[in-house]
Scaffold this motif. Structure first.
Motif, PDB file in Angstrom:
ATOM      1  N   LEU A 104     -12.215 -12.815   8.215  1.00 19.35           N
ATOM      2  CA  LEU A 104     -11.085 -12.004   8.681  1.00 19.35           C
ATOM      3  C   LEU A 104      -9.873 -12.886   8.931  1.00 19.35           C
ATOM      4  O   LEU A 104      -8.761 -12.563   8.512  1.00 19.35           O
ATOM      5  N   SER A 105     -10.066 -14.011   9.628  1.00 19.73           N
ATOM      6  CA  SER A 105      -8.948 -14.915   9.911  1.00 19.73           C
ATOM      7  C   SER A 105      -8.321 -15.420   8.625  1.00 19.73           C
ATOM      8  O   SER A 105      -7.091 -15.483   8.496  1.00 19.73           O
ATOM      9  N   LEU A 106      -9.152 -15.766   7.669  1.00 17.77           N
ATOM     10  CA  LEU A 106      -8.652 -16.260   6.385  1.00 17.77           C
ATOM     11  C   LEU A 106      -7.879 -15.181   5.650  1.00 17.77           C
ATOM     12  O   LEU A 106      -6.799 -15.426   5.090  1.00 17.77           O
ATOM     13  N   THR A 107      -8.407 -13.970   5.644  1.00 22.58           N
ATOM     14  CA  THR A 107      -7.733 -12.856   4.978  1.00 22.58           C
ATOM     15  C   THR A 107      -6.374 -12.582   5.606  1.00 22.58           C
ATOM     16  O   THR A 107      -5.372 -12.387   4.902  1.00 22.58           O
ATOM     17  N   MET A 108      -6.318 -12.573   6.939  1.00 26.38           N
ATOM     18  CA  MET A 108      -5.053 -12.304   7.622  1.00 26.38           C
ATOM     19  C   MET A 108      -4.050 -13.425   7.370  1.00 26.38           C
ATOM     20  O   MET A 108      -2.854 -13.175   7.179  1.00 26.38           O
ATOM     21  N   GLU A 109      -4.527 -14.669   7.358  1.00 23.20           N
ATOM     22  CA  GLU A 109      -3.657 -15.811   7.075  1.00 23.20           C
ATOM     23  C   GLU A 109      -3.028 -15.660   5.691  1.00 23.20           C
ATOM     24  O   GLU A 109      -1.824 -15.858   5.511  1.00 23.20           O
ATOM     25  N   PHE A 110      -3.843 -15.278   4.721  1.00 21.20           N
ATOM     26  CA  PHE A 110      -3.330 -15.146   3.363  1.00 21.20           C
ATOM     27  C   PHE A 110      -2.379 -13.958   3.246  1.00 21.20           C
ATOM     28  O   PHE A 110      -1.368 -14.033   2.545  1.00 21.20           O
ATOM     29  N   ARG A 111      -2.672 -12.872   3.935  1.00 24.19           N
ATOM     30  CA  ARG A 111      -1.778 -11.709   3.887  1.00 24.19           C
ATOM     31  C   ARG A 111      -0.416 -12.049   4.481  1.00 24.19           C
ATOM     32  O   ARG A 111       0.625 -11.628   3.955  1.00 24.19           O
ATOM     33  N   LEU A 112      -0.403 -12.805   5.561  1.00 22.69           N
ATOM     34  CA  LEU A 112       0.877 -13.211   6.153  1.00 22.69           C
ATOM     35  C   LEU A 112       1.637 -14.126   5.201  1.00 22.69           C
ATOM     36  O   LEU A 112       2.865 -14.017   5.069  1.00 22.69           O
ATOM     37  N   MET A 113       0.933 -15.031   4.537  1.00 26.51           N
ATOM     38  CA  MET A 113       1.577 -15.904   3.569  1.00 26.51           C
ATOM     39  C   MET A 113       2.153 -15.093   2.418  1.00 26.51           C
ATOM     40  O   MET A 113       3.236 -15.375   1.915  1.00 26.51           O
ATOM     41  N   ALA A 114       1.427 -14.050   1.996  1.00 21.20           N
ATOM     42  CA  ALA A 114       1.863 -13.238   0.863  1.00 21.20           C
ATOM     43  C   ALA A 114       3.179 -12.521   1.144  1.00 21.20           C
ATOM     44  O   ALA A 114       3.932 -12.213   0.209  1.00 21.20           O
ATOM     45  N   ILE A 115       3.470 -12.252   2.409  1.00 25.45           N
ATOM     46  CA  ILE A 115       4.749 -11.616   2.754  1.00 25.45           C
ATOM     47  C   ILE A 115       5.915 -12.508   2.351  1.00 25.45           C
ATOM     48  O   ILE A 115       6.994 -12.039   2.001  1.00 25.45           O
ATOM     49  N   ARG A 116       5.671 -13.840   2.362  1.00 26.19           N
ATOM     50  CA  ARG A 116       6.742 -14.796   2.066  1.00 26.19           C
ATOM     51  C   ARG A 116       6.604 -15.456   0.695  1.00 26.19           C
ATOM     52  O   ARG A 116       7.421 -16.285   0.324  1.00 26.19           O
ATOM     53  N   ASP A 117       5.555 -15.118  -0.050  1.00 24.36           N
ATOM     54  CA  ASP A 117       5.287 -15.781  -1.323  1.00 24.36           C
ATOM     55  C   ASP A 117       5.113 -14.709  -2.392  1.00 24.36           C
ATOM     56  O   ASP A 117       4.130 -13.959  -2.381  1.00 24.36           O
ATOM     57  N   ALA A 118       6.054 -14.633  -3.328  1.00 25.52           N
ATOM     58  CA  ALA A 118       6.047 -13.556  -4.320  1.00 25.52           C
ATOM     59  C   ALA A 118       4.821 -13.609  -5.225  1.00 25.52           C
ATOM     60  O   ALA A 118       4.258 -12.574  -5.581  1.00 25.52           O
ATOM     61  N   GLU A 119       4.384 -14.823  -5.611  1.00 27.75           N
ATOM     62  CA  GLU A 119       3.215 -14.940  -6.483  1.00 27.75           C
ATOM     63  C   GLU A 119       1.972 -14.396  -5.784  1.00 27.75           C
ATOM     64  O   GLU A 119       1.209 -13.607  -6.353  1.00 27.75           O
ATOM     65  N   ALA A 120       1.772 -14.817  -4.535  1.00 25.80           N
ATOM     66  CA  ALA A 120       0.612 -14.355  -3.778  1.00 25.80           C
ATOM     67  C   ALA A 120       0.709 -12.857  -3.513  1.00 25.80           C
ATOM     68  O   ALA A 120      -0.292 -12.140  -3.597  1.00 25.80           O
ATOM     69  N   ALA A 121       1.916 -12.374  -3.202  1.00 26.48           N
ATOM     70  CA  ALA A 121       2.099 -10.945  -2.918  1.00 26.48           C
ATOM     71  C   ALA A 121       1.761 -10.087  -4.127  1.00 26.48           C
ATOM     72  O   ALA A 121       1.071  -9.068  -4.010  1.00 26.48           O
ATOM     73  N   GLY A 122       2.235 -10.495  -5.294  1.00 24.26           N
ATOM     74  CA  GLY A 122       1.963  -9.726  -6.500  1.00 24.26           C
ATOM     75  C   GLY A 122       0.484  -9.683  -6.833  1.00 24.26           C
ATOM     76  O   GLY A 122      -0.061  -8.628  -7.174  1.00 24.26           O
ATOM     77  N   ALA A 123      -0.168 -10.842  -6.712  1.00 25.22           N
ATOM     78  CA  ALA A 123      -1.605 -10.899  -7.016  1.00 25.22           C
ATOM     79  C   ALA A 123      -2.410 -10.094  -6.012  1.00 25.22           C
ATOM     80  O   ALA A 123      -3.365  -9.397  -6.364  1.00 25.22           O
ATOM     81  N   LEU A 124      -2.027 -10.174  -4.732  1.00 28.02           N
ATOM     82  CA  LEU A 124      -2.748  -9.440  -3.699  1.00 28.02           C
ATOM     83  C   LEU A 124      -2.564  -7.934  -3.873  1.00 28.02           C
ATOM     84  O   LEU A 124      -3.525  -7.164  -3.749  1.00 28.02           O
ATOM     85  N   ALA A 125      -1.346  -7.516  -4.189  1.00 31.55           N
ATOM     86  CA  ALA A 125      -1.086  -6.085  -4.395  1.00 31.55           C
ATOM     87  C   ALA A 125      -1.892  -5.553  -5.582  1.00 31.55           C
ATOM     88  O   ALA A 125      -2.464  -4.459  -5.513  1.00 31.55           O
ATOM     89  N   GLU A 126      -1.948  -6.327  -6.661  1.00 30.38           N
ATOM     90  CA  GLU A 126      -2.729  -5.912  -7.833  1.00 30.38           C
ATOM     91  C   GLU A 126      -4.211  -5.808  -7.487  1.00 30.38           C
ATOM     92  O   GLU A 126      -4.887  -4.846  -7.862  1.00 30.38           O
ATOM     93  N   HIS A 127      -4.701  -6.798  -6.744  1.00 30.80           N
ATOM     94  CA  HIS A 127      -6.106  -6.770  -6.352  1.00 30.80           C
ATOM     95  C   HIS A 127      -6.407  -5.572  -5.456  1.00 30.80           C
ATOM     96  O   HIS A 127      -7.414  -4.884  -5.640  1.00 30.80           O
ATOM     97  N   GLU A 128      -5.529  -5.301  -4.471  1.00 27.74           N
ATOM     98  CA  GLU A 128      -5.754  -4.185  -3.555  1.00 27.74           C
ATOM     99  C   GLU A 128      -5.800  -2.856  -4.314  1.00 27.74           C
ATOM    100  O   GLU A 128      -6.614  -1.990  -4.002  1.00 27.74           O
ATOM    101  N   GLU A 129      -4.939  -2.719  -5.304  1.00 31.52           N
ATOM    102  CA  GLU A 129      -4.935  -1.480  -6.092  1.00 31.52           C
ATOM    103  C   GLU A 129      -6.277  -1.303  -6.809  1.00 31.52           C
ATOM    104  O   GLU A 129      -6.843  -0.203  -6.833  1.00 31.52           O
ATOM    105  N   GLN A 130      -6.807  -2.388  -7.380  1.00 29.87           N
ATOM    106  CA  GLN A 130      -8.089  -2.314  -8.074  1.00 29.87           C
ATOM    107  C   GLN A 130      -9.231  -2.035  -7.098  1.00 29.87           C
ATOM    108  O   GLN A 130     -10.102  -1.199  -7.369  1.00 29.87           O
ATOM    109  N   PHE A 131      -9.227  -2.733  -5.964  1.00 35.89           N
ATOM    110  CA  PHE A 131     -10.283  -2.551  -4.966  1.00 35.89           C
ATOM    111  C   PHE A 131     -10.275  -1.123  -4.436  1.00 35.89           C
ATOM    112  O   PHE A 131     -11.318  -0.459  -4.370  1.00 35.89           O
ATOM    113  N   ASN A 132      -9.094  -0.624  -4.057  1.00 35.50           N
ATOM    114  CA  ASN A 132      -9.001   0.730  -3.523  1.00 35.50           C
ATOM    115  C   ASN A 132      -9.348   1.768  -4.584  1.00 35.50           C
ATOM    116  O   ASN A 132      -9.881   2.834  -4.261  1.00 35.50           O
ATOM    117  N   GLY A 133      -9.057   1.446  -5.848  1.00 35.46           N
ATOM    118  CA  GLY A 133      -9.445   2.355  -6.922  1.00 35.46           C
ATOM    119  C   GLY A 133     -10.958   2.471  -7.046  1.00 35.46           C
ATOM    120  O   GLY A 133     -11.493   3.573  -7.217  1.00 35.46           O
TER     121      GLY A 133
END
Length: 201
Positions: A104-133
């Motif tokens: 959980l701590s690792l996931t939250m750390e990465f999510r906060l980083m993704a707010i400031r990092d476009a590459e991480a944000a794009g990859a995380l958003a794509e992954h979330e869409e697939q997971f939620n699908g």
């Protein structure tokens, strides 16, 4: 992928999962990841050009295991009884078992980083869409078996449930660390989820 490279990548993924869980994303150096993997830094750079990309592969692997477990649990729901109660139990169980404190701590750390990092944000958003699908399709299949509709379409429900579970676990974590009473224990969470997951008339 050649067999030898596949074996190397598997070692890097396993070592990275351990290193990230122990030290967090920023705290786990490439050198320490390679030490945990039993591989050289040359092996790392032969397969990845950034720690972010390695983390995303680790994250996807962990999430794929989670999605598979949820899909299996949802496929086994007994729809002859109260499906909302069974669904609530499945997702309360995810909150209890899947998101341990280190992950959980690792996931939250990465999510906060993704707010400031476009590459991480794009990859995380794509992954979330697939997971939620995936989870959403499994949810929709449960409601289809009883001929009813959920309050929200499956993928939206999966996104909402994921956000709720992460928030609940985060709150549980700091209350436990302070020695205080844990809010929203499993019984309370199941009651709340029962209302959310009850099919529409």
């Amino acid at each position: 992928m050649p067999p030898q490279r596949s074996k190397t990548v598997e070692s890097l993924l396993a070592g990275a999962e351990r290193a990230f869980a122990e030290r967090g994303f920023h705290g786990a150096s490439i050198g320490y990841i390679c030490q945990c993997a039993g591989r050289t830094t040359g092996a790392f750079y032969s397969n990845y050009d950034s720690k972010v990309k390695l983390f995303l592969d680790v994250f996807r692997r962990h999430s794929d295991r989670t999605a598979e477990g949820v899909e299996q649990a949802l496929a086994a729901v007994d729809t002859s009884r109260d499906p909302a109660a069974a669904l609530a139990a499945v997702f309360a169980g995810v909150a209890d078992r899947v998101l341990d404190e280190r992950w959980l701590s690792l996931t939250m750390e990465f999510r906060l980083m993704a707010i400031r990092d476009a590459e991480a944000a794009g990859a995380l958003a794509e992954h979330e869409e697939q997971f939620n699908g995936r989870v959403g399709a499994a949810l929709d299949a449960v409601y289809a078996r009883i001929g009813r509709r959920p309050v929200l379409p499956g993928p939206l429900m999966a996104a909402l449930l994921g956000a709720m579970i992460r928030g609940v676990r985060l709150d549980r974590g700091f209350h436990q660390a302070s020695g205080g009473a844990v809010p929203l224990d499993r019984a309370a969470l199941e009651r709340a989820l029962h209302g959310l997951l009850a099919p529409s008339p």
